[in-house]
Design a protein around this motif. Structure first.
Motif, PDB file in Angstrom:
ATOM      1  N   TYR A 385       0.815  -1.224   0.000  1.00  0.00           N
ATOM      2  CA  TYR A 385       0.000   0.000   0.000  1.00  0.00           C
ATOM      3  C   TYR A 385       0.845   1.268   0.000  1.00  0.00           C
ATOM      4  O   TYR A 385       0.333   2.365   0.221  1.00  0.00           O
ATOM      5  CB  TYR A 385      -0.933   0.015   1.225  1.00  0.00           C
ATOM      6  CG  TYR A 385      -1.995  -1.064   1.147  1.00  0.00           C
ATOM      7  CD1 TYR A 385      -3.205  -0.824   0.525  1.00  0.00           C
ATOM      8  CD2 TYR A 385      -1.746  -2.328   1.667  1.00  0.00           C
ATOM      9  CE1 TYR A 385      -4.163  -1.817   0.421  1.00  0.00           C
ATOM     10  CE2 TYR A 385      -2.692  -3.330   1.579  1.00  0.00           C
ATOM     11  CZ  TYR A 385      -3.899  -3.077   0.951  1.00  0.00           C
ATOM     12  OH  TYR A 385      -4.841  -4.050   0.843  1.00  0.00           O
ATOM     13  N   ALA A 386       2.150   1.116  -0.255  1.00  0.00           N
ATOM     14  CA  ALA A 386       3.087   2.239  -0.080  1.00  0.00           C
ATOM     15  C   ALA A 386       2.670   3.467  -0.891  1.00  0.00           C
ATOM     16  O   ALA A 386       2.832   4.607  -0.428  1.00  0.00           O
ATOM     17  CB  ALA A 386       4.498   1.803  -0.457  1.00  0.00           C
ATOM     18  N   SER A 390       1.881   8.764   0.144  1.00  0.00           N
ATOM     19  CA  SER A 390       2.120  10.135  -0.313  1.00  0.00           C
ATOM     20  C   SER A 390       0.970  10.621  -1.205  1.00  0.00           C
ATOM     21  O   SER A 390       1.141  11.553  -1.982  1.00  0.00           O
ATOM     22  CB  SER A 390       3.440  10.166  -1.097  1.00  0.00           C
ATOM     23  OG  SER A 390       3.385   9.171  -2.102  1.00  0.00           O
ATOM     24  N   SER A 391      -0.175  10.001  -1.071  1.00  0.00           N
ATOM     25  CA  SER A 391      -1.281  10.342  -1.971  1.00  0.00           C
ATOM     26  C   SER A 391      -2.375  11.111  -1.240  1.00  0.00           C
ATOM     27  O   SER A 391      -2.707  10.797  -0.097  1.00  0.00           O
ATOM     28  CB  SER A 391      -1.878   9.055  -2.549  1.00  0.00           C
ATOM     29  OG  SER A 391      -3.066   9.350  -3.222  1.00  0.00           O
ATOM     30  N   SER A 400     -11.207  16.520 -10.535  1.00  0.00           N
ATOM     31  CA  SER A 400      -9.791  16.864 -10.320  1.00  0.00           C
ATOM     32  C   SER A 400      -8.901  15.644 -10.563  1.00  0.00           C
ATOM     33  O   SER A 400      -7.785  15.759 -11.078  1.00  0.00           O
ATOM     34  CB  SER A 400      -9.573  17.426  -8.907  1.00  0.00           C
ATOM     35  OG  SER A 400      -9.910  16.466  -7.934  1.00  0.00           O
ATOM     36  N   ILE A 401      -9.415  14.453 -10.207  1.00  0.00           N
ATOM     37  CA  ILE A 401      -8.630  13.244 -10.445  1.00  0.00           C
ATOM     38  C   ILE A 401      -8.474  13.017 -11.955  1.00  0.00           C
ATOM     39  O   ILE A 401      -7.385  12.701 -12.446  1.00  0.00           O
ATOM     40  CB  ILE A 401      -9.289  12.026  -9.761  1.00  0.00           C
ATOM     41  CG1 ILE A 401      -9.160  12.156  -8.227  1.00  0.00           C
ATOM     42  CG2 ILE A 401      -8.645  10.717 -10.230  1.00  0.00           C
ATOM     43  CD1 ILE A 401      -9.876  11.085  -7.436  1.00  0.00           C
ATOM     44  N   THR A 402      -9.551  13.233 -12.676  1.00  0.00           N
ATOM     45  CA  THR A 402      -9.477  13.047 -14.136  1.00  0.00           C
ATOM     46  C   THR A 402      -8.435  13.988 -14.739  1.00  0.00           C
ATOM     47  O   THR A 402      -7.623  13.579 -15.587  1.00  0.00           O
ATOM     48  CB  THR A 402     -10.855  13.308 -14.778  1.00  0.00           C
ATOM     49  OG1 THR A 402     -11.795  12.453 -14.153  1.00  0.00           O
ATOM     50  CG2 THR A 402     -10.827  13.050 -16.276  1.00  0.00           C
TER      51      THR A 402
END
Ligand code: XLS
Ligand code: NI
Ligand code: NI
Length: 430
Positions: A385-386, A390-391, A400-402
Motif C-alpha cells: 500500500y506504499a 504520499s497520496s 480533479s482526479i481526471t
C-alpha cells in the motif's frame, strides 16, 4: 470428594514431550507472550450447556450420556454445578459461560424460573469465590422452550416478547451478580421459516427495540461488562436476522447501538455464513465491534454447526493473528462452545476434549505472536500500500482526479500480490 471425574488428576503444563494424556503440552498459563501471560491472552471458558446439559442426542436418537445430575430438581442442578466446578478444578481454565436453562430446571412460570435462577446463582457464586473461577458471560436461552418456536423478541405474539424481555432482565441480573465480564445474546429463533407468514420489517423493529431495552437496563443497573451479539446465518431458523458481522453492524447502526454492543464470533457460524473465521474477526475489529469468540468448528463434510472442539493449529493461528492485531481480548475470551461426539461417554472424554483444545489454541496463539514479532507480513503489507502514503487522492473529486490522470499520464502497471510467497512464509510459523 469427587463427584464424577474420579482419579483424573489436575492438568498441569508438562511441555511438548509429556507422555501422559493428562498434561498440557503447549498451554503454559504463566508463559509470557508479547508481554502478557498466555492465560490472560487466551481467557479460556468452558461452556456449561455442552459440557453438562447436553444429553448426547442427534436427530436419529436421544440421550447417550448418563450423568448423575440429569433430572429436573434443584438437587440435580446443584449436583451439576458441583461436577462443573470439579472439571474447572481439573482444567484450571479461568472462566465459564452459561445459559439460565443450563443451570436451573425449568419452572412452571417466570416467577419460578427467576426464583430458581437466584437460588442456583447464589450456590454457584459461593463456588466461584472458593475457587477463583470467573464468569466470562451469561446469556438467556430464548430458543429451546416451545414458547419461543416463532421467535423471542421477533415473535408475532407480544406476550412472548414480554416473557423474553423479563427473562433477559433476570439473566443480566444474574450475570451482574456473578461479576460476568460480558453478556451475550444469540438469536437462534430470531428469524423466519417462510415469508408467507412473516412481517420481516416489523420483526426487525421488535428486535432493535428489544436490544435497546437490554442496553438501557444494563447501563441503568451499572453492569460494566460488554454486551455481545453472536451472529449466525441459520440453524435452527432457516433465515436468522443476525446473519454475520456485517449484518449485525448494519443492525446496530440502524438502532443507534454501534457504540454499545459488540460481537461474539463463533468459528462454525462464520463458516455457515460463507466466511472464514479470521474474516469475521478482522471485519469486527475494523468496525470497532470485536468482543469475544466461540472457538468451535464445524465438520466440513456435513457443513453444519457440529460444535466440535478445535484441532487444527494453522486455522486457529489465523484467528488469533487477527485478534492480536486488534490488540487482543479486553473483556472477551475463548469460549469452547463445543460438545463431545455422542459416543464419547466417559468423564475423561470431557476432560481430554478441553485439554486438546487448549493446547491447540495455545499453539495457535504463540504462532500468531511469532508472526507478528517477525514482522515480515506487516512489512509486505505496508509495501503493497506504499503508494497511498504520499497520496491525497481521497480528498479530491472525480473531476480533479481526471485532470491529474490526463496531466500526469497516469497509466497503472499491475504488480504481483505474492500470495504463494506469503503462504509459504506462513507455513514456517505453523
Ligand atoms: C448456537 C450458539 C449458542 C450461543 C449461546 O449455535 O453458538 O451456543 O453461543 O446461546
Ligand atoms: Ni453455535
Ligand atoms: Ni456459540
Amino acid at each position: 470428594m469427587s463427584i464424577y471425574f474420579h482419579d483424573i488428576p489436575k492438568i498441569a503444563y508438562q511441555g511438548p514431550n509429556a507422555t501422559s494424556d493428562f498434561a498440557y503440552r503447549h498451554y503454559d498459563p504463566d508463559r509470557m507472550v508479547m508481554g502478557r501471560r498466555l492465560e490472560d491472552h487466551l481467557r479460556f471458558a468452558v461452556a456449561w450447556w455442552h459440557g453438562f446439559a447436553w444429553p448426547g442426542g442427534d436427530p436419529f436418537g436421544g440421550q447417550t450420556f448418563e450423568r448423575p445430575w440429569f433430572g429436573d430438581t434443584m438437587d440435580h442442578a446443584r449436583l451439576k454445578a458441583d461436577a462443573a466446578f470439579e472439571l474447572f478444578g481439573i482444567l484450571g481454565q479461568p472462566f465459564f459461560c452459561f445459559h439460565d436453562a443450563d443451570i436451573r430446571p425449568e419452572g412452571a412460570d417466570f416467577a419460578e424460573n427467576t426464583a430458581r435462577l437466584d437460588e442456583i446463582t447464589d450456590y454457584i457464586g459461593t463456588k466461584m469465590e472458593a475457587t477463583g473461577t470467573r464468569l466470562l458471560w451469561g446469556t438467556a436461552n430464548l430458543f429451546s422452550h416451545r414458547r419461543y418456536m416463532a421467535g423471542a423478541a421477533t415473535n408475532p405474539d407480544p406476550d412472548v416478547f414480554a416473557f423474553a424481555a423479563a427473562t433477559v432482565k433476570s439473566c443480566i441480573d444474574a450475570t451482574k451478580k456473578l461479576g460476568g465480564a460480558n453478556y451475550v445474546l444469540w438469536g437462534g429463533r430470531e428469524g423466519y421459516e417462510t415469508l408467507l407468514n412473516t412481517d420481516l420489517k416489523r420483526e426487525r423493529q421488535q428486535a432493535g427495540r428489544f436490544l435497546q431495552m437490554v442496553v438501557e437496563y444494563a447501563r441503568k443497573i451499572g453492569f460494566d461488562g460488554t454486551i455481545l451479539i453472536e451472529p449466525k446465518p441459520q440453524e435452527p431458523t432457516k433465515h436468522q436476522y443476525d446473519y454475520d458481522v456485517a449484518t449485525v453492524y448494519g443492525f446496530l447502526k440502524d438502532f443507534g447501538l454501534e457504540g454499545e454492543v459488540k460481537v461474539n464470533i463463533e468459528q462454525g457460524h462464520a463458516i455457515l455464513a460463507g466466511h472464514s473465521f479470521e474474516h469475521e474477526i478482522a471485519l469486527a475489529a475494523a468496525l470497532g465491534v470485536f468482543g469475544s469468540i466461540d472457538m468451535n468448528r464445524n465438520d466440513y463434510q456435513s457443513g453444519w454447526d457440529t460444535d466440535q472442539f478445535p484441532n487444527n493449529v494453522p486455522e486457529v493461528a489465523l484467528a488469533y493473528l487477527e485478534i492480536l492485531k486488534a490488540g487482543g481480548f479486553t473483556t472477551g475470551g475463548t469460549n469452547f462452545d463445543a460438545k463431545l461426539r455422542r459416543q464419547s461417554l466417559d468423564p475423561e472424554d470431557l476432560v481430554l476434549a478441553h485439554v486438546g483444545a487448549m493446547d491447540v489454541c495455545a499453539r495457535g496463539l504463540m504462532a500468531a505472536a511469532a508472526i507478528l514479532e517477525d514482522g515480515a507480513f506487516e512489512t509486505a503489507r505496508v509495501a503493497r500500500y506504499a503508494g497511498w502514503q504520499s497520496s491525497n487522492l481521497l480528498e479530491q473529486d472525480l473531476e480533479s482526479i481526471t485532470a491529474r490522470v490526463l496531466a500526469d499520464g497516469i497509466n497503472p502497471q499491475p504488480r504481483s500480490g505474492r500470495q504463494e510467497r506469503l503462504e509459504n512464509l506462513l507455513n514456517r510459523f505453523v
